[in-house]
Design an enzyme around this catalytic site. Structure first.
Site, PDB file in Angstrom:
ATOM      1  N   GLU A 154      -6.741  -5.917   9.514  1.00 43.66           N
ATOM      2  CA  GLU A 154      -6.456  -6.970  10.489  1.00 43.66           C
ATOM      3  C   GLU A 154      -6.826  -6.522  11.891  1.00 43.66           C
ATOM      4  O   GLU A 154      -7.236  -7.341  12.730  1.00 43.66           O
ATOM      5  CB  GLU A 154      -4.981  -7.373  10.390  1.00 43.66           C
ATOM      6  CG  GLU A 154      -4.682  -8.089   9.079  1.00 43.66           C
ATOM      7  CD  GLU A 154      -3.232  -8.040   8.649  1.00 43.66           C
ATOM      8  OE1 GLU A 154      -2.940  -8.557   7.561  1.00 43.66           O
ATOM      9  OE2 GLU A 154      -2.388  -7.482   9.391  1.00 43.66           O
ATOM     10  N   ASN A 184       4.769  -1.948   6.341  1.00 44.80           N
ATOM     11  CA  ASN A 184       4.091  -2.459   7.527  1.00 44.80           C
ATOM     12  C   ASN A 184       4.609  -3.871   7.783  1.00 44.80           C
ATOM     13  O   ASN A 184       4.250  -4.808   7.077  1.00 44.80           O
ATOM     14  CB  ASN A 184       2.572  -2.473   7.301  1.00 44.80           C
ATOM     15  CG  ASN A 184       1.814  -3.090   8.464  1.00 44.80           C
ATOM     16  OD1 ASN A 184       2.365  -3.288   9.551  1.00 44.80           O
ATOM     17  ND2 ASN A 184       0.552  -3.426   8.238  1.00 44.80           N
ATOM     18  N   LYS A 225       4.087  -5.810  10.248  1.00 48.80           N
ATOM     19  CA  LYS A 225       3.143  -6.665  10.976  1.00 48.80           C
ATOM     20  C   LYS A 225       3.881  -7.400  12.109  1.00 48.80           C
ATOM     21  O   LYS A 225       4.780  -6.836  12.726  1.00 48.80           O
ATOM     22  CB  LYS A 225       2.421  -7.595  10.010  1.00 48.80           C
ATOM     23  CG  LYS A 225       1.753  -6.822   8.866  1.00 48.80           C
ATOM     24  CD  LYS A 225       0.854  -7.662   8.014  1.00 48.80           C
ATOM     25  CE  LYS A 225       0.244  -6.803   6.911  1.00 48.80           C
ATOM     26  NZ  LYS A 225      -0.743  -7.551   6.100  1.00 48.80           N
ATOM     27  N   SER A 271      -0.887  -6.496  -1.729  1.00 49.24           N
ATOM     28  CA  SER A 271      -0.026  -7.243  -2.657  1.00 49.24           C
ATOM     29  C   SER A 271       0.740  -6.332  -3.607  1.00 49.24           C
ATOM     30  O   SER A 271       0.868  -6.608  -4.804  1.00 49.24           O
ATOM     31  CB  SER A 271      -0.853  -8.283  -3.437  1.00 49.24           C
ATOM     32  OG  SER A 271      -1.353  -9.276  -2.573  1.00 49.24           O
ATOM     33  N   HIS A 297      -6.158  -0.691  10.257  1.00 44.56           N
ATOM     34  CA  HIS A 297      -5.828  -1.762   9.316  1.00 44.56           C
ATOM     35  C   HIS A 297      -6.895  -2.852   9.396  1.00 44.56           C
ATOM     36  O   HIS A 297      -7.455  -3.115  10.451  1.00 44.56           O
ATOM     37  CB  HIS A 297      -4.445  -2.339   9.637  1.00 44.56           C
ATOM     38  CG  HIS A 297      -3.901  -3.222   8.561  1.00 44.56           C
ATOM     39  ND1 HIS A 297      -4.306  -4.522   8.395  1.00 44.56           N
ATOM     40  CD2 HIS A 297      -2.998  -2.973   7.577  1.00 44.56           C
ATOM     41  CE1 HIS A 297      -3.670  -5.047   7.367  1.00 44.56           C
ATOM     42  NE2 HIS A 297      -2.866  -4.134   6.846  1.00 44.56           N
ATOM     43  N   GLU A 321      -6.675  -0.241   1.160  1.00 44.17           N
ATOM     44  CA  GLU A 321      -6.243  -1.626   1.082  1.00 44.17           C
ATOM     45  C   GLU A 321      -7.456  -2.537   0.914  1.00 44.17           C
ATOM     46  O   GLU A 321      -8.149  -2.837   1.891  1.00 44.17           O
ATOM     47  CB  GLU A 321      -5.497  -2.025   2.353  1.00 44.17           C
ATOM     48  CG  GLU A 321      -4.182  -1.307   2.559  1.00 44.17           C
ATOM     49  CD  GLU A 321      -3.318  -2.022   3.585  1.00 44.17           C
ATOM     50  OE1 GLU A 321      -2.185  -2.350   3.263  1.00 44.17           O
ATOM     51  OE2 GLU A 321      -3.808  -2.274   4.697  1.00 44.17           O
ATOM     52  N   GLY A 380      -1.923  -9.726   1.075  1.00 44.41           N
ATOM     53  CA  GLY A 380      -1.196 -10.974   1.270  1.00 44.41           C
ATOM     54  C   GLY A 380      -1.658 -12.126   0.406  1.00 44.41           C
ATOM     55  O   GLY A 380      -1.213 -13.266   0.596  1.00 44.41           O
TER      56      GLY A 380
END
Length: 251
Positions: A99, A10, A12, A213, A97, A167, A173
């Protein structure tokens, strides 16, 4: 049951056309050189370069998008329909996701509608679920994942048209990851919840990816867990050597 792993990148909001196509081509070249690879590979670039990346790696690795609108067309400025992404060569789309759930206030029902549109158009939906740090600290990890499975996954989902990506939001991240035991426990609970919703046969065949991560240093351990069927990789998918090292853990 044997499930063929999937390693998905991904990207992003990263990569322009030139370096994005170069990255995808480098991965596709390495993958094509492997005799009888034991996993599938997917890259999900920003929407504006999906077409260029898909043309570059055609018939070598899969290409997807990072989102899709639930409707076919209409007055939805800035959105992209599943028909549009299919038209430029994408065969997968990520939905749900964290985000998107956070920055765009998407709820389970929104994710489910998008996933349904992806399925209806013959593509594969990668449906993301996962808990925040506060939810984890409150001991609600499995409860949150179960709720998101029930609310985000369409009733006609199958092992062929849906992939689930777990996730933990607090690990994305940050460089932090749950222990291998924690990951396996959550993945086993997710598979059990899929069985509750869709039946044991679907649950046994559906691929469950781990994301958060994932990096070369932990890929072998994570990819070796019984209920982990690959990875959804963020930052490490932006470097060919790092992404390839993760893919190699599944080959």
């Amino acid at each position: 049951m044997s499930r063929r792993p999937l390693v998905a990148g991904n990207w992003k909001m990263n990569m322009l056309k030139e370096n994005g196509t170069a990255l995808a081509a480098a991965i596709a070249e390495k993958y094509s050189a492997v005799k009888n690879p034991a996993c599938d590979v997917l890259v999900c670039p920003p929407a504006l370069i999906v077409s260029a990346v898909a043309d570059k790696v055609a018939n070598k690795i899969a290409v997807g998008t990072q989102d899709a609108h639930a409707l076919k067309s209409g007055a939805h400025t800035g959105d992209i329909s599943v028909e549009m992404i299919k038209d430029v060569g994408a065969t997968y789309a990520i939905v749900g996701h964290s985000e998107r759930r956070t920055d765009h206030f998407e709820k389970d029902a929104d994710v489910k509608a998008k996933a349904q549109a992806i399925i209806d158009n013959g593509l594969t939906a990668v449906i993301c679920i996962g808990e925040t740090e506060a939810q984890r600290d409150a001991g609600k990890t499995i409860e949150v994942c179960r709720t998101q499975i029930q609310g985000s996954v369409p009733e006609n989902a199958t092992a062929e048209n849906v992939v689930i990506a777990y996730e933990p939001v607090w690990a994305i991240g940050t460089g932090r990851t749950p222990t291998a035991d924690d990951v396996e426990q959550v993945h086993a609970a997710i598979r059990a919840e899929i069985a509750n919703k869709l039946g044991q046969k679907v649950a046994d065949g559906m691929r469950l990816l781990y994301g958060g991560s994932v990096k070369p240093s932990n890929a072998v351990e994570l990819m070796g867990l019984p209920d982990v069927d690959g990875a959804l990789v963020g930052g490490a998918s932006l470097k060919a050597d790092d992404f390839w090292a993760i893919i190699s853990a599944c080959l």
